[in-house]
Enzyme design. Structure first.
Site, PDB file in Angstrom:
ATOM      1  N   TYR A 126      -8.354  74.549 -15.811  1.00 50.78           N
ATOM      2  CA  TYR A 126      -8.760  73.342 -16.374  1.00 50.78           C
ATOM      3  C   TYR A 126      -7.577  72.039 -16.039  1.00 50.78           C
ATOM      4  O   TYR A 126      -6.491  72.558 -15.479  1.00 50.78           O
ATOM      5  CB  TYR A 126      -9.225  73.397 -17.656  1.00 50.78           C
ATOM      6  CG  TYR A 126      -8.344  73.920 -18.812  1.00 50.78           C
ATOM      7  CD1 TYR A 126      -6.817  74.127 -18.698  1.00 50.78           C
ATOM      8  CD2 TYR A 126      -8.717  74.214 -20.154  1.00 50.78           C
ATOM      9  CE1 TYR A 126      -6.138  74.318 -19.594  1.00 50.78           C
ATOM     10  CE2 TYR A 126      -7.644  74.504 -21.108  1.00 50.78           C
ATOM     11  CZ  TYR A 126      -6.471  74.579 -20.877  1.00 50.78           C
ATOM     12  OH  TYR A 126      -5.722  75.065 -21.788  1.00 50.78           O
ATOM     13  N   GLU A 127      -8.175  71.224 -16.018  1.00 48.81           N
ATOM     14  CA  GLU A 127      -7.505  69.868 -15.936  1.00 48.81           C
ATOM     15  C   GLU A 127      -7.128  69.732 -14.342  1.00 48.81           C
ATOM     16  O   GLU A 127      -5.812  69.223 -13.904  1.00 48.81           O
ATOM     17  CB  GLU A 127      -6.210  69.575 -16.546  1.00 48.81           C
ATOM     18  CG  GLU A 127      -6.419  69.757 -18.074  1.00 48.81           C
ATOM     19  CD  GLU A 127      -7.282  68.437 -18.865  1.00 48.81           C
ATOM     20  OE1 GLU A 127      -7.614  67.776 -17.920  1.00 48.81           O
ATOM     21  OE2 GLU A 127      -7.654  68.866 -19.937  1.00 48.81           O
ATOM     22  N   GLY A 128      -7.811  70.150 -13.400  1.00 50.97           N
ATOM     23  CA  GLY A 128      -7.545  70.313 -12.210  1.00 50.97           C
ATOM     24  C   GLY A 128      -7.072  71.494 -11.750  1.00 50.97           C
ATOM     25  O   GLY A 128      -6.007  71.905 -11.968  1.00 50.97           O
ATOM     26  N   ARG A 170      -2.014  67.252 -17.686  1.00 50.88           N
ATOM     27  CA  ARG A 170      -1.535  68.067 -16.712  1.00 50.88           C
ATOM     28  C   ARG A 170      -0.183  68.592 -17.049  1.00 50.88           C
ATOM     29  O   ARG A 170       0.357  69.900 -16.802  1.00 50.88           O
ATOM     30  CB  ARG A 170      -1.532  67.670 -15.104  1.00 50.88           C
ATOM     31  CG  ARG A 170      -3.081  67.671 -14.631  1.00 50.88           C
ATOM     32  CD  ARG A 170      -3.085  66.744 -13.407  1.00 50.88           C
ATOM     33  NE  ARG A 170      -4.722  67.156 -12.861  1.00 50.88           N
ATOM     34  CZ  ARG A 170      -5.234  66.357 -11.850  1.00 50.88           C
ATOM     35  NH1 ARG A 170      -4.290  65.382 -11.127  1.00 50.88           N
ATOM     36  NH2 ARG A 170      -6.193  66.474 -11.491  1.00 50.88           N
TER      37      ARG A 170
END
Length: 576
Positions: free
Chosen positions: A439-441, A296
């Protein structure tokens, strides 16, 4: 060919005047790592980024990747050669532990280096970024034998790593995944299932790919409590630990995407693939978050890198594009002038520059907090730094990735009609940028994490300490800080849907305010009349530019922060 010029002076300014890199020399872990060589490292990384990797950006976007019948993926022309130069120079190992072949530099130095590679070619940079996640997961949770086996080739870049998390029915809801893992008599596991959206799930850049896979063992608890983490290599190792035997994991499809065309986004099938358990059964979520938190931060870095890329392209175009006549009395002429002489274009260029500089400071400060949390000799300082890193990570990821999209869009606007035409490259910057808030949350999840978890760190001490440190530099910054305090208090008093409804505007508020802190510090340094004692060599024009960009942020961007309070405190009634 994409033209990219490494912003070495801007990076050095942030390292020395915002993060105060030299103070890390007092920490035992970095006393002998060669921090004094940081500028040389940056210059050499910038050279490779500009001369080798940036020219592949446009080519990679046009060519994309292709899938062979056997499940192997071919990357665009020139990528394999560029990756060899990248790994031969050691850029995969900058911040890794020396025990396993790393150079042992602080993360903040690695982040500064990776900014340039990411600006030069976002799609290319994703491969080494995913490997970092694998290194972190195995390094934090693997057994000594696993670290010895898997970390050296991952750190050297000889092998690459990936994260296999998402499934068709289990995206943000990770607990819904169904990939299964069954223990074997020899201590290994067999895995069956399908994973989607796997960045660099297969490629031709390395001789092996180490997949970190989330799966369930038989009779595992439902939801996230029943998830375990496994190492599943593309090729199994022989007795000498060379990747020799194909494993039963393969790419069965490539996604056709809006952007990052040169980065293969794979559908991966596991059909009895052999894997190793990392850590304990049902503890995979812990391992996943170790990977995800680092990822992140690097996605936030992508927002910064996109902003810098958009700034350079728009600035160059605006200096060359002739349109209209000057409105300045000092330069009144009947001939056309470059559009950068028009106030509205100047405003757009300054906004891209100021927000990019604010992002750079935020990302580097986040990385610095991670460094202090990992290595400060005082355990109390390590705990405070970890809380600071935990607080900043969702803001860095969400605010900076959102800013990257906005700055890419503003870059298109500077280009006018030519920005909408692929020829200039401005459209590709926006297309590539658009994945980062997802992406990545997703950024909405980052906002929820901030409001429901991170504001409570140390019973609110982490936020209070940050706000106290930011106070007293500028009246407009103090007003924004007061708004943050009011908003945080309201959110604490209104848990549930009301707080969740205000989570995203609150994250925006805090991002704007931290950016204001960075730019207030920039203003304080840049306005000094004598810069002979400055920590970086720079011209008068450089300091004038810093004064202009920091004042623009403080006068025209930061004052919008208090206006977010009504949206934060509106509650969920209007959403029902």
């Amino acid at each position: 060919m994409t033209v990219y010029s490494p912003p070495l002076q801007d990076i050095a300014f942030t390292l020395h005047h915002i993060t105060h890199l030299n103070t890390l020399e007092d920490i035992p872990k970095w006393q002998d790592c060669g921090l004094s060589e940081t500028e040389n490292l940056l210059a050499e990384a910038g050279r490779l980024a500009a001369e080798v990797i940036a020219p592949l950006n446009r080519l990679g976007d046009k060519q994309g990747t292709s899938l062979n019948a056997d499940g192997s993926v071919v990357t665009p022309e020139g990528f394999a050669n560029a990756y060899r130069q990248y790994t031969d120079a050691g850029w995969t190992s900058v911040a890794a532990e020396p025990t396993y072949g790393g150079a042992g530099f602080p993360l903040v130095v690695d982040v500064a280096i990776q900014e340039m590679f990411t600006s030069a070619n976002l799609a290319f940079s994703l491969c080494p970024m995913l490997s970092v996640g694998s290194v972190v997961a195995i390094g934090s949770h693997g057994s000594p034998e696993q670290k010895t086996r898997w970390l050296p080739p991952l750190i050297s870049g000889k092998w690459a790593g990936t994260m296999l998390l998402t499934e068709p029915q289990a995206g943000s809801d990770v607990g819904a995944l169904t990939t299964r893992a069954e223990a074997q008599p020899d201590g290994t596991y067999k895995l069956w299932g399908q994973k989607i959206y796997i960045t660099y799930g297969d490629h031709d850049l390395t001789e092996n790919i180490v997949h970190c896979v989330l799966a369930r063992t038989p009779d595992a608890p439902l939801g996230t409590r029943g998830i375990s983490l496994f190492i599943v290599p593309k090729r199994l190792l022989d007795a000498d630990e060379h990747p020799t035997f194909p494993n039963n994991i393969r790419c069965i499809g490539l996604e056709e995407k809006l952007g990052i065309h040169a980065s293969p986004t794979c559908v991966m099938e596991l059909d009895g693939a052999t894997g190793e358990l990392v850590g304990e059964v049902n503890q995979g979520m812990r391992s996943m978050f170790t990977m995800m938190n680092k990822a992140r931060l690097f996605v936030g870095l992508q927002g910064l890198a996109i902003g810098e890329q958009a700034r350079q392209l728009a600035t160059t175009f605006a200096a060359q594009r002739l349109q209209g006549r000057s409105t300045s009395e000092a330069n009144h002429s009947a001939t056309q002038v470059p559009i950068n002489e028009h106030p509205d274009v100047q405003r757009m260029l300054l906004e891209i520059q100021a927000r990019t500089e604010a992002m750079r400071g935020m990302i580097y400060l986040n990385a610095l907090a991670c460094d202090l949390a990992a290595a400060h000799p005082d355990p109390n300082m390590r705990e405070e730094a970890q809380q600071r890193a935990d607080l900043l990570t969702p803001i860095s990821k969400a605010w900076c990735s959102d800013q990257g999209v906005q700055m890419a869009s503003l870059g298109i606007q500077v280009h006018g009609g030519m920005g909408y035409i692929e020829e200039t490259g401005a459209a590709q910057i926006w297309r590539d940028s658009r994945i980062a808030p997802i992406y990545e949350g997703t950024n909405g999840i980052q906002a929820i994490d901030l409001v429901t978890r991170k504001l409570q760190l140390g019973e609110g001490a982490a936020l209070k300490a940050l706000l106290a440190e930011m106070s007293g530099l500028e009246p407009v910054l103090d007003e924004a800080i007061q708004t943050v305090s009011q908003a945080a208090a309201w959110l604490a008093q209104h848990p549930g849907n009301d707080a969740l409804a205000g989570a995203t505007p609150f994250l925006d508020l805090l991002g704007l305010t931290i950016g204001g802190w960075v730019m207030a510090q920039t203003w304080q340094v840049a306005r000094q009349p004598d810069h002979q004692n400055a920590q970086i060599p720079a011209t008068a024009d450089f300091w004038a530019q810093k004064r202009t960009s920091s004042r623009f942020y403080l006068d025209q961007i930061l004052p919008t922060a208090p206006g977010l309070l009504p949206a934060i405190t509106a509650g969920a009634a209007a959403l029902r």
